[in-house]
Design an enzyme around this catalytic site. Structure first.
Site, PDB file in Angstrom:
ATOM      1  N   PRO A 322       0.821  -1.216   0.000  1.00 12.33           N
ATOM      2  CA  PRO A 322       0.000   0.000   0.000  1.00 12.33           C
ATOM      3  C   PRO A 322       0.854   1.264   0.000  1.00 12.33           C
ATOM      4  CG  PRO A 322       0.112  -0.920   2.204  1.00 12.33           C
ATOM      5  CD  PRO A 322       0.840  -1.880   1.301  1.00 12.33           C
ATOM      6  N   ARG A 324      -0.893   4.944  -0.972  1.00 13.81           N
ATOM      7  CA  ARG A 324      -1.818   6.025  -0.640  1.00 13.81           C
ATOM      8  C   ARG A 324      -2.468   5.862   0.736  1.00 13.81           C
ATOM      9  NH1 ARG A 324      -4.606   8.723  -4.727  1.00 13.81           N
ATOM     10  NH2 ARG A 324      -4.167   6.954  -6.079  1.00 13.81           N
ATOM     11  N   ARG A 361      -2.295  16.638  -8.716  1.00 16.92           N
ATOM     12  CA  ARG A 361      -3.370  15.651  -8.879  1.00 16.92           C
ATOM     13  C   ARG A 361      -4.669  16.255  -9.435  1.00 16.92           C
ATOM     14  NH1 ARG A 361      -5.435  12.773  -5.566  1.00 16.92           N
ATOM     15  NH2 ARG A 361      -5.470  10.861  -6.777  1.00 16.92           N
ATOM     16  N   CYS A 392       0.892  29.879 -14.166  1.00 18.77           N
ATOM     17  CA  CYS A 392       0.384  30.503 -15.381  1.00 18.77           C
ATOM     18  C   CYS A 392      -0.387  29.479 -16.192  1.00 18.77           C
ATOM     19  CB  CYS A 392       1.538  31.046 -16.201  1.00 18.77           C
ATOM     20  SG  CYS A 392       2.495  32.190 -15.254  1.00 18.77           S
ATOM     21  N   GLU A 393      -1.511  29.109 -15.692  1.00 20.31           N
ATOM     22  CA  GLU A 393      -2.285  28.069 -16.348  1.00 20.31           C
ATOM     23  C   GLU A 393      -3.700  28.139 -15.765  1.00 20.31           C
ATOM     24  OE1 GLU A 393      -0.045  25.050 -17.579  1.00 20.31           O
ATOM     25  OE2 GLU A 393      -1.636  23.559 -17.739  1.00 20.31           O
ATOM     26  N   TYR A 421       1.345  11.051  -3.517  1.00 20.65           N
ATOM     27  CA  TYR A 421       1.487  11.502  -4.900  1.00 20.65           C
ATOM     28  C   TYR A 421       1.361  13.024  -5.018  1.00 20.65           C
ATOM     29  CZ  TYR A 421       0.692   6.514  -5.364  1.00 20.65           C
ATOM     30  OH  TYR A 421       0.767   5.162  -5.214  1.00 20.65           O
TER      31      TYR A 421
END
Ligand code: LLP
Length: 482
Positions: A322, A324, A361, A392-393, A421
């Site tokens: 495992p 996460r 994510r 900048c997105e 993650y």
């Protein structure tokens, strides 16, 4: 809009506190939103691991990953103890360090008796530097380089062989070593053809997957491996995906893997290890309802024991890996709120000092998160806002429609469930230095990842001689350390 509970009680950030404070003595971390030690103190302030979150940000800067040691340890213990309770054979839990690989996290997992699953030479190097016993390290990935295979062979960790190319490379390495003592220990990773309901990027068990041997070539594979006296094949591995809430897929996997074990025995392969991978999901938002760690482990053990009894096979050493469900809930990310933009009748954006570089994510998988304001934990949730990152997105949005108290610049926004993650997939997009991380326990905070500096950002840059002074400015302004 003031959010009220059906009972008429106003909602506040405190609603996300762990259940430990009312009914459950030992909650499964993956079923909580905040770390197990989270509390509200001084009426309005969030505390984790006995440390005041706002004070941590003052001390260590912002954004800041805050890792609660007790939550991580509790998860490790729950996995380990559930296997001891429900499995009659030997077992070994490995922490899938791709979720967050760094020295401190590997060291904590190892100190709880866990082994470490690494996915590259870099992760292997980190685990070794953290002092993890190589006998408890398993190396993954679907295209290991010759160097990675040699590294793993030399340090004596177990390799999870993914494909024919790797198998042949491993054989070449052994032959060229020309030493009778080199017998790489490995598992074969097989694709089980089991589908589960999770994001398509994190599903791995279906037949159309880049990972593992096709189960239709088992006969050829087992025949080949059984003839290689230099290779030490000890078992089988499969992993069906990540953030899984369903219980049946892992039961099906366990049953299938025992059949593979039986088939291998027909070729004279005495395999002693089965690794069922990872994948248990976590609660990111209130409606998420994953099984507890114990509820995940128990049926896997039962199915393997029943199937082995039916096939008259000895119980294999049972492994799982495992990531996460061990680390995600143990960590929160604290950001400082800055600018905002109100578009009447449409939306209010609140910007924070990080974003897709420290948590990729949401933009990658449309993942959803919840947040609280660390210095306004008891204030009523009156605002619905969109939490924007500083990149900048336009897609750099961490949370759509977050329900928060009224905020102002300087407030500390805490996004929950960011241990898995996030750091491990973090980037320097827009040349943002990656944040620092601290581990908190019993009122003490220790730095585990130093904040990157502007100097760090250009550490690997090289300016060829002919370009030096080529800009019209022609000189360099050297700032002090950030
Ligand atoms: N074992 C193998 C072979 C894996 O590939 C993975 C995850 C695990 C174990 C651990 O799975 P977990 O218990 O964490 O579900 N970046 C994606 C997740 C990718 C998962 C990769 N493999 C995300 O942020 O959701």
């Amino acid at each position: 809009m003031v959010s009220t509970h059906p009972t008429g009680v106003q909602h506040s950030g405190s609603q996300y506190l762990p259940q430990r404070h009312d009914t459950k003595a030992n909650p499964s971390p993956n079923q909580e939103l905040l770390p197990l030690t989270a509390k509200v103190h001084n009426h309005d302030s969030l505390e984790i691991g006995g440390c005041d979150v706002t004070t941590l940000v003052e001390q260590f800067g912002s954004p800041l990953y805050i890792l609660d040691e007790e939550t991580l340890r509790s998860g490790c213990q729950q996995y380990r103890d559930s296997f001891k309770q429900y499995y009659k054979g030997e077992s070994q839990v490995l922490y899938a360090s791709k979720a967050w690989n760094c020295l401190a996290v590997c060291a904590i997992a190892a100190s709880e008796g866990l082994g470490i699953d690494v996915a590259s030479g870099g992760e292997l190097y980190t685990a070794l530097q953290a002092g993890v016993n190589p006998e408890k390290i398993y190396l993954h990935n679907n295209n290991k380089s010759r160097e990675e295979l040699i590294f793993a062979t030399e340090v004596g960790c177990t390799i999870v062989v993914d494909n024919w190319h790797e198998l042949r490379t491993l054989l070449e390495i052994v032959e060229s070593a020309n030493s009778p003592s080199v017998h790489p220990r490995f598992l074969l990773r097989l694709t089980p053809g089991i589908e589960c309901h999770t994001h398509e990027y994190i599903r791995t068990g279906q037949l159309d997957s880049k990972f593992g041997f096709d189960p239709n070539e088992l006969e050829e594979l087992f025949t080949f491996v059984s003839k290689q006296s230099f290779l030490n094949c000890v078992g089988l591995h499969a992993h069906i995906g990540s953030q899984i809430f369903e219980r049946q897929p892992h039961r099906d996997l366990a049953a299938l893997m025992v059949k593979w074990l039986r088939d291998a025995a027909k070729y004279g392969l005495k395999l002693t290890e089965l690794n069922v991978g990872g994948g248990l999901g976590i609660k990111y938002i209130e409606s998420d309802d994953p099984p507890s760690i114990e509820e995940w482990v128990k049926p896997i053990c039962e199915v393997i024991q029943e199937a082995c009894a039916a096939e008259n096979l000895p119980l294999p050493k049972l492994l799982c890996e495992p990531g996460r469900s061990l680390i995600a809930t143990a960590c929160v990310t604290a950001y400082t709120i800055g600018s905002s933009k109100v578009i009447p009748e449409i939306r209010t954006y609140i910007a924070i000092d990080g974003g897709m570089s420290d948590n990729p994510r949401p933009i990658t998988y449309q993942s959803v998160y919840r947040a609280v304001v660390a210095n306004k934990m008891s204030s009523p949730l009156t605002e619905t806002v969109t939490i924007a990152g500083k990149h900048c997105e336009s897609g750099d949005i961490l949370i759509h429609n977050a329900l928060l108290p009224k905020t102002e610049p300087g407030d500390i926004l805490v996004v929950m469930g960011t241990g898995a993650y996030n750091y491990s997939m973090a980037s320097n997009y827009n040349r943002l230095p990656r944040p620092a991380a601290v581990v908190v326990a019993n009122g003490e905070a220790n730095l585990i990842l130093q904040r990157e500096t502007y100097e760090d950002l250009i550490r690997q840059d090289r300016l060829p001689e002919r370009l030096k002074g080529a800009s019209s400015f022609g000189r360099f302004i050297i700032y002090g350390k950030m």
